[in-house]
Design a protein around this motif. Structure first.
Motif, PDB file in Angstrom:
ATOM      1  N   VAL A   1      24.807  29.438 -13.136  1.00  0.00           N
ATOM      2  CA  VAL A   1      25.521  28.109 -12.656  1.00  0.00           C
ATOM      3  C   VAL A   1      24.708  27.351 -11.308  1.00  0.00           C
ATOM      4  CG1 VAL A   1      27.585  27.889 -10.931  1.00  0.00           C
ATOM      5  CG2 VAL A   1      27.880  29.630 -12.832  1.00  0.00           C
ATOM      6  N   ILE A   2      23.805  28.333 -10.573  1.00  0.00           N
ATOM      7  CA  ILE A   2      23.005  27.694  -9.810  1.00  0.00           C
ATOM      8  C   ILE A   2      22.221  26.632 -10.488  1.00  0.00           C
ATOM      9  CG2 ILE A   2      20.840  27.910  -8.613  1.00  0.00           C
ATOM     10  CD1 ILE A   2      22.371  30.644  -7.760  1.00  0.00           C
ATOM     11  N   ASP A   3      21.682  26.966 -11.851  1.00  0.00           N
ATOM     12  CA  ASP A   3      20.865  26.095 -12.345  1.00  0.00           C
ATOM     13  C   ASP A   3      21.571  24.872 -12.871  1.00  0.00           C
ATOM     14  OD1 ASP A   3      18.253  25.563 -13.962  1.00  0.00           O
ATOM     15  OD2 ASP A   3      19.529  25.571 -15.454  1.00  0.00           O
ATOM     16  N   ILE A   4      22.619  25.198 -13.215  1.00  0.00           N
ATOM     17  CA  ILE A   4      23.599  23.822 -13.709  1.00  0.00           C
ATOM     18  C   ILE A   4      23.755  22.960 -12.636  1.00  0.00           C
ATOM     19  CG2 ILE A   4      26.043  23.182 -14.561  1.00  0.00           C
ATOM     20  CD1 ILE A   4      25.910  25.832 -16.168  1.00  0.00           C
ATOM     21  N   LEU A   5      24.374  23.517 -11.410  1.00  0.00           N
ATOM     22  CA  LEU A   5      24.468  22.628 -10.182  1.00  0.00           C
ATOM     23  C   LEU A   5      23.189  21.931  -9.845  1.00  0.00           C
ATOM     24  CD1 LEU A   5      26.937  24.679  -8.331  1.00  0.00           C
ATOM     25  CD2 LEU A   5      27.498  23.118 -10.123  1.00  0.00           C
ATOM     26  N   GLU A   6      22.032  22.628  -9.708  1.00  0.00           N
ATOM     27  CA  GLU A   6      20.800  22.027  -9.278  1.00  0.00           C
ATOM     28  C   GLU A   6      20.561  20.622 -10.297  1.00  0.00           C
ATOM     29  OE1 GLU A   6      18.231  25.589  -6.901  1.00  0.00           O
ATOM     30  OE2 GLU A   6      18.108  25.189  -9.192  1.00  0.00           O
ATOM     31  N   LYS A   7      20.842  20.753 -11.677  1.00  0.00           N
ATOM     32  CA  LYS A   7      20.395  19.822 -12.166  1.00  0.00           C
ATOM     33  C   LYS A   7      21.722  18.584 -12.432  1.00  0.00           C
ATOM     34  CE  LYS A   7      17.754  22.241 -15.989  1.00  0.00           C
ATOM     35  NZ  LYS A   7      17.303  23.580 -14.950  1.00  0.00           N
ATOM     36  N   THR A   8      22.644  18.852 -11.639  1.00  0.00           N
ATOM     37  CA  THR A   8      24.003  17.842 -11.647  1.00  0.00           C
ATOM     38  C   THR A   8      23.966  17.285 -10.325  1.00  0.00           C
ATOM     39  OG1 THR A   8      25.069  19.507 -13.091  1.00  0.00           O
ATOM     40  CG2 THR A   8      26.484  17.852 -12.049  1.00  0.00           C
ATOM     41  N   GLU A   9      23.908  15.979 -10.423  1.00  0.00           N
ATOM     42  CA  GLU A   9      24.019  15.010  -9.023  1.00  0.00           C
ATOM     43  C   GLU A   9      25.522  15.467  -8.301  1.00  0.00           C
ATOM     44  OE1 GLU A   9      23.439  11.068  -9.880  1.00  0.00           O
ATOM     45  OE2 GLU A   9      21.331  11.504 -10.473  1.00  0.00           O
ATOM     46  N   GLY A  10      25.324  15.528  -7.118  1.00  0.00           N
ATOM     47  CA  GLY A  10      26.778  15.531  -6.321  1.00  0.00           C
ATOM     48  C   GLY A  10      27.194  16.703  -5.709  1.00  0.00           C
ATOM     49  N   TYR A  11      26.240  17.624  -5.989  1.00  0.00           N
ATOM     50  CA  TYR A  11      26.687  18.950  -5.485  1.00  0.00           C
ATOM     51  C   TYR A  11      25.579  19.605  -4.473  1.00  0.00           C
ATOM     52  CZ  TYR A  11      30.342  18.870  -9.035  1.00  0.00           C
ATOM     53  OH  TYR A  11      31.357  18.651  -9.828  1.00  0.00           O
ATOM     54  N   CYS A  12      26.025  20.074  -3.440  1.00  0.00           N
ATOM     55  CA  CYS A  12      25.214  20.871  -2.682  1.00  0.00           C
ATOM     56  C   CYS A  12      25.486  22.385  -2.510  1.00  0.00           C
ATOM     57  CB  CYS A  12      25.046  20.231  -1.262  1.00  0.00           C
ATOM     58  SG  CYS A  12      23.880  21.028   0.199  1.00  0.00           S
TER      59      CYS A  12
END
Length: 217
Positions: A16-27
């Motif tokens: 999930v960390i990897d997905i969010l790091e690759k997705t704009e708009g999340y910190c």
């Protein structure tokens, strides 16, 4: 930018960390995991406490529960909402996922790399659609469902809440799977399957009754 807590710190949380790091708009602002000591880290993000920690955060954070087991994931969601009934969950979608017109994906669901979701399929809340799983048109997937890597469904398939289609399992067109049911790895489902059963094989056959919350991972 949306501040996000990830609930969990194990293998699924790393995905999930990897997905969010690759997705704009999340910190990502921290990991929530009451089973690990504070300061434990995964991919550079730190466990900051258990679910009660969300009441101490002064910002407007959202979250995603990164726990692989369906029943345990539902228990964590329930604890979070008991602490803060207004807490909101994000939907985490890997940029490589292919999502067709008319698809609806519920809050808290994680869509991993290479997933394909075809037209007018409805995915419930807090599901896991694992790597390269594929759902054809007009599926109805309940809440807290898992499709494991390479799991495949035909069109018009229904999968009930808390059920699992395991690694490389497949379900042919228009079949119905009940709730709390586990379809074993590599199985081919040619007939409807009821609730609270374990089934596997090609064709898949019911092997035994399954208790609600019984571990399968």
């Amino acid at each position: 930018m949306i501040d996000v807590f990830i609930f969990g710190s194990g293998g699924h949380a790393k995905v999930v960390i990897d997905i969010l790091e690759k997705t704009e708009g999340y910190c990502i602002i921290g990991l929530i995991d009451g089973s690990k000591p504070r300061g434990t880290s995964a991919y550079g993000y730190t466990v900051v406490g258990d679910e009660e920690y969300i009441t101490k955060y002064e910002g407007n954070a959202m979250g995603v529960v990164a726990i692989g087991d369906n029943w345990l994931r539902s228990k964590v969601v329930a604890r979070i909402l008991k602490i803060d009934n207004n807490f909101k969950f994000i939907t985490a979608i890997h940029p490589s996922a292919v999502i067709a017109r008319g698809v609806n994906i519920g809050d808290g669901t994680v869509v991993m790399a290479g997933v394909i979701i075809n037209s007018d399929t409805v995915i419930g809340e807090h599901c896991i659609l694992n790597t390269k799983s594929a759902m054809d048109h007009d599926n109805t997937i309940g809440d807290f469902v898992t499709l494991a890597p390479n799991a495949t469904t035909g069109g018009n398939v229904t999968i009930g809440n808390y059920s699992v289609l395991s690694l490389s399992g497949s379900i042919i067109h228009a079949k119905v799977i009940g709730e709390h049911t586990v379809i074993g790895a590599g199985s081919t489902v040619l007939t409807d399957m009821g609730s609270n059963v374990v089934a596997y094989g090609t064709p898949a056959r019911i092997i035994r009754i399954r208790a609600i919350g019984e571990k399968y991972l």
